[in-house]
Design a protein around this motif. Structure first.
Motif, short mmCIF file in Angstrom:
data_model
loop_
_atom_site.label_atom_id
_atom_site.label_comp_id
_atom_site.label_asym_id
_atom_site.label_seq_id
_atom_site.Cartn_x
_atom_site.Cartn_y
_atom_site.Cartn_z
N MET A 70 42.34 35.00 36.74
CA MET A 70 42.39 35.84 37.94
C MET A 70 41.49 37.06 37.76
O MET A 70 40.80 37.46 38.70
CB MET A 70 43.83 36.28 38.21
N ASP A 71 41.53 37.65 36.57
CA ASP A 71 40.65 38.80 36.30
C ASP A 71 39.19 38.40 36.44
O ASP A 71 38.39 39.11 37.05
CB ASP A 71 40.91 39.35 34.90
N TYR A 74 38.36 37.86 40.06
CA TYR A 74 38.26 39.14 40.75
C TYR A 74 36.92 39.81 40.44
O TYR A 74 36.25 40.31 41.35
CB TYR A 74 39.42 40.05 40.33
N GLU A 75 36.53 39.81 39.18
CA GLU A 75 35.25 40.41 38.80
C GLU A 75 34.09 39.68 39.48
O GLU A 75 33.14 40.32 39.95
CB GLU A 75 35.09 40.38 37.28
N VAL A 78 33.93 40.69 43.08
CA VAL A 78 33.35 42.03 43.23
C VAL A 78 31.82 41.92 43.17
O VAL A 78 31.11 42.52 43.99
CB VAL A 78 33.88 42.98 42.13
N LYS A 154 38.46 39.42 48.34
CA LYS A 154 38.57 40.39 47.24
C LYS A 154 39.94 41.05 47.29
O LYS A 154 40.60 41.21 46.26
CB LYS A 154 37.44 41.40 47.38
N MET A 157 42.57 38.50 46.17
CA MET A 157 42.51 38.29 44.72
C MET A 157 43.14 39.48 44.01
O MET A 157 43.79 39.32 42.98
CB MET A 157 41.06 38.10 44.26
N GLY A 158 42.94 40.69 44.53
CA GLY A 158 43.56 41.87 43.92
C GLY A 158 45.07 41.76 43.98
O GLY A 158 45.76 42.06 43.01
N ARG A 161 46.17 39.01 41.55
CA ARG A 161 46.05 39.49 40.18
C ARG A 161 47.22 40.42 39.84
O ARG A 161 47.84 40.32 38.79
CB ARG A 161 44.72 40.20 40.00
#
Length: 179
Positions: A70-71, A74-75, A78, A154, A157-158, A161
């Motif tokens: 997930m991290d 997310y990255e 971004v 985004k 996903m935040g 996460r």
């Protein structure tokens, strides 16, 4: 001959002794069965506890991998969002450049009046430029729509996460207690 009255009492006591011994034997065998059932159930509980600890460890490991993924997602989102912002700006600048094509077309029309042979080509060029301008307008709208969708992804996903961290945190507390 007269029967001894004590004999009846002795017989009754003998029968009571036999019945008492029979009940004691039944009780003893019942206790043995109960002890065996308790041992079997205890062994099953130990096996289940071992399996539960194993599955909790596997779940903790899998949740850790999910949080890591997930991290990473997310990255990446971004980065994609930043890239889509750059593309949207470039398409906007290109659209502004396309808008300058109308004065060029007007000058070409002026030339076409002077040069009748080139007029047909210039008309075709004008039509192509209008199609390009329309396509660029559609492309600019699509880029804006894509940019909005990336922002929504985004945000989602935040939230995902954050939720996965909430799930994984209790597991990280339990992990030191596991063998």
């Amino acid at each position: 001959m007269q029967e001894d009255p004590r004999r009846a009492i002795v017989e009754v006591m003998a029968r009571l002794g036999k019945e008492t011994q029979f009940h004691l034997d039944e009780r003893d065998s019942s206790f043995q069965v109960t002890d065996l059932v308790i041992i079997v159930v205890s062994l099953l509980l130990v096996v289940l506890a071992t399996l539960n600890i194993y599955y909790i460890r596997v779940l903790y490991t899998d949740l850790g991998k999910i949080v890591t993924n997930m991290d990473s997602m997310y990255e990446n989102l971004v980065t994609v969002d930043e890239d889509m912002g750059k593309i949207t700006k470039i398409v906007g600048r290109f659209d502004q450049h396309i808008r300058h094509m109308q004065p060029i077309h007007d000058h070409m029309e002026n030339i076409a009046q002077r040069l009748p042979n080139t007029r047909g080509n210039m008309d075709q060029l004008r039509d192509d430029m209008q199609l390009i301008q329309a396509d660029m307008g559609l492309l600019g709208g699509a880029m804006t729509h894509i940019d909005l969708n990336i922002l929504q992804m985004k945000g989602g996903m935040g939230v995902m996460r954050s939720n996965m961290r909430k799930i994984a945190n209790p597991m990280s507390i339990m992990n030191p207690m596991m063998p």
